[in-house]
Design an enzyme around this catalytic site. Structure first.
Site, mmCIF file in Angstrom:
data_model
loop_
_atom_site.group_PDB
_atom_site.id
_atom_site.type_symbol
_atom_site.label_atom_id
_atom_site.label_comp_id
_atom_site.label_asym_id
_atom_site.label_seq_id
_atom_site.Cartn_x
_atom_site.Cartn_y
_atom_site.Cartn_z
ATOM 1 N N CYS A 36 50.974 44.562 36.225
ATOM 2 C CA CYS A 36 50.508 43.347 35.553
ATOM 3 C C CYS A 36 49.342 42.683 36.274
ATOM 4 O O CYS A 36 48.784 41.703 35.774
ATOM 5 C CB CYS A 36 51.650 42.345 35.452
ATOM 6 N N LYS A 92 40.304 31.141 37.649
ATOM 7 C CA LYS A 92 40.230 32.576 37.350
ATOM 8 C C LYS A 92 38.933 33.162 37.905
ATOM 9 O O LYS A 92 37.849 32.615 37.678
ATOM 10 C CB LYS A 92 40.319 32.825 35.848
ATOM 11 N N HIS A 123 39.572 30.508 29.979
ATOM 12 C CA HIS A 123 40.622 30.482 30.990
ATOM 13 C C HIS A 123 40.402 29.320 31.957
ATOM 14 O O HIS A 123 39.343 28.692 31.961
ATOM 15 C CB HIS A 123 40.675 31.804 31.762
ATOM 16 N N GLY A 152 40.089 40.722 31.407
ATOM 17 C CA GLY A 152 40.480 42.084 31.052
ATOM 18 C C GLY A 152 40.918 42.178 29.609
ATOM 19 O O GLY A 152 40.705 43.195 28.940
ATOM 20 N N MET A 182 52.846 33.586 38.988
ATOM 21 C CA MET A 182 53.542 34.399 37.994
ATOM 22 C C MET A 182 54.849 34.951 38.543
ATOM 23 O O MET A 182 55.838 35.093 37.819
ATOM 24 C CB MET A 182 52.647 35.543 37.515
ATOM 25 N N SER A 220 49.030 47.310 30.542
ATOM 26 C CA SER A 220 48.348 46.660 29.428
ATOM 27 C C SER A 220 47.465 45.561 29.998
ATOM 28 O O SER A 220 47.840 44.906 30.976
ATOM 29 C CB SER A 220 49.350 46.057 28.430
ATOM 30 N N ASN A 259 56.058 35.462 45.292
ATOM 31 C CA ASN A 259 55.824 34.063 45.644
ATOM 32 C C ASN A 259 54.545 33.485 45.044
ATOM 33 O O ASN A 259 54.184 32.346 45.335
ATOM 34 C CB ASN A 259 55.816 33.899 47.167
ATOM 35 N N GLY A 260 53.873 34.268 44.225
ATOM 36 C CA GLY A 260 52.721 33.755 43.485
ATOM 37 C C GLY A 260 53.187 32.970 42.270
ATOM 38 O O GLY A 260 54.384 32.889 41.966
#
Length: 254
Positions: free
Chosen positions: A85, A147, A143, A153, A13, A110, A10-11
């Site tokens: 992620c 953030k 960004h 990262g 992303m 990653s 539900n975020g």
């Protein structure tokens, strides 16, 4: 058909991935996990992983570092591969993921899930090797103003990749205002910009005598990270325990 358990569904992303997965060949979102169950999704959503009774072939995690321990415990108990992620993991969490968890289940990790960013990393490694000792290296990342972690990262992953390539290792310099002296020869400057709704922008500057080489990647939508995560899910589902990254996925595509 690969069944995905989407952690952090539900975020922002999570909702991007939910939309992208509709019609994505070879997989479907079978269930979601989120502490906030305030969105109607086309799959069941659990607020506790202990309650999840849906069979999953792979977990995609776009949640929060605070959920790391419970998620990893769940994945190891059920032997489910994890595509990690979530950004902002601590060094200890990263160590656990890479050196401990990956011995028991397949782990895909990653710093950035964009295929384009990982191609940029490959390019800057080649450039650093050719230009070593002749060019100063600076990394600038930009960004959005929401953030939390800085530098990103991805910026650190770029710096690490460059440093691994160089014969003489460099010191990372994050802030120069408190150091009133010339730039050191063996430095990689890393700078963070936060503002507006910038999705993600990374620039690597090689500054030499009378010439500058700059390699950039700009993300204009979060969809590129979602596509990368879904491709990683297809890639990871049938793998043996171990640590995998976007480099492995790209190599398989080739």
């Amino acid at each position: 058909m690969i069944n995905v358990l989407l952690s952090g569904c539900n975020g922002k992303m999570g909702q991007v991935i939910t939309r992208l997965a509709d019609g994505f060949n070879g997989l479907k979102i079978a269930a979601g996990f989120d502490i906030n169950n305030n969105i109607n999704n086309p799959y069941p959503v659990f607020t506790s992983l202990k309650e999840c009774n849906v069979k999953a072939d792979v977990i995609v995690d776009f949640s929060n570092p605070k959920a790391f321990g419970g998620l990893i415990e769940f994945a190891q108990e059920r032997k489910i591969p994890v595509v990690m992620c979530t950004t902002g993991l601590s060094s200890e969490q990263t160590h656990v993921l890479k050196d401990e968890v990956s011995k028991h289940i397949p782990v895909f990790f990653s710093a950035n899930m964009s295929i384009g960013v990982n191609l940029l990393i490959d390019l800057v490694k080649k450039a650093a090797k050719v230009l070593e000792g002749q060019f100063d290296i600076e990394i600038v990342e930009k960004h959005h103003n929401q953030k939390i972690d800085a530098p990103s990262g991805t910026a650190l992953a770029i710096a690490d990749a460059i440093n691994e390539t160089l014969e003489e290792k460099c010191e990372y310099m994050y802030d120069r205002h408190s150091r009133r002296k010339k730039r050191g020869r063996q430095e990689i400057g890393i700078h963070a910009v936060r503002g507006g709704t910038i999705v993600g922008d990374h620039s690597v500057i090689f500054a030499g005598n009378d010439e500058i080489i700059e390699i950039n990647h700009t993300a204009t939508s979060k969809e590129i990270f979602g596509v990368g995560a879904l491709k990683a899910s297809l890639f990871l589902a049938a793998k043996k325990p171990g640590l995998y990254s976007m480099t492995d996925l790209i190599a398989e595509i080739k």
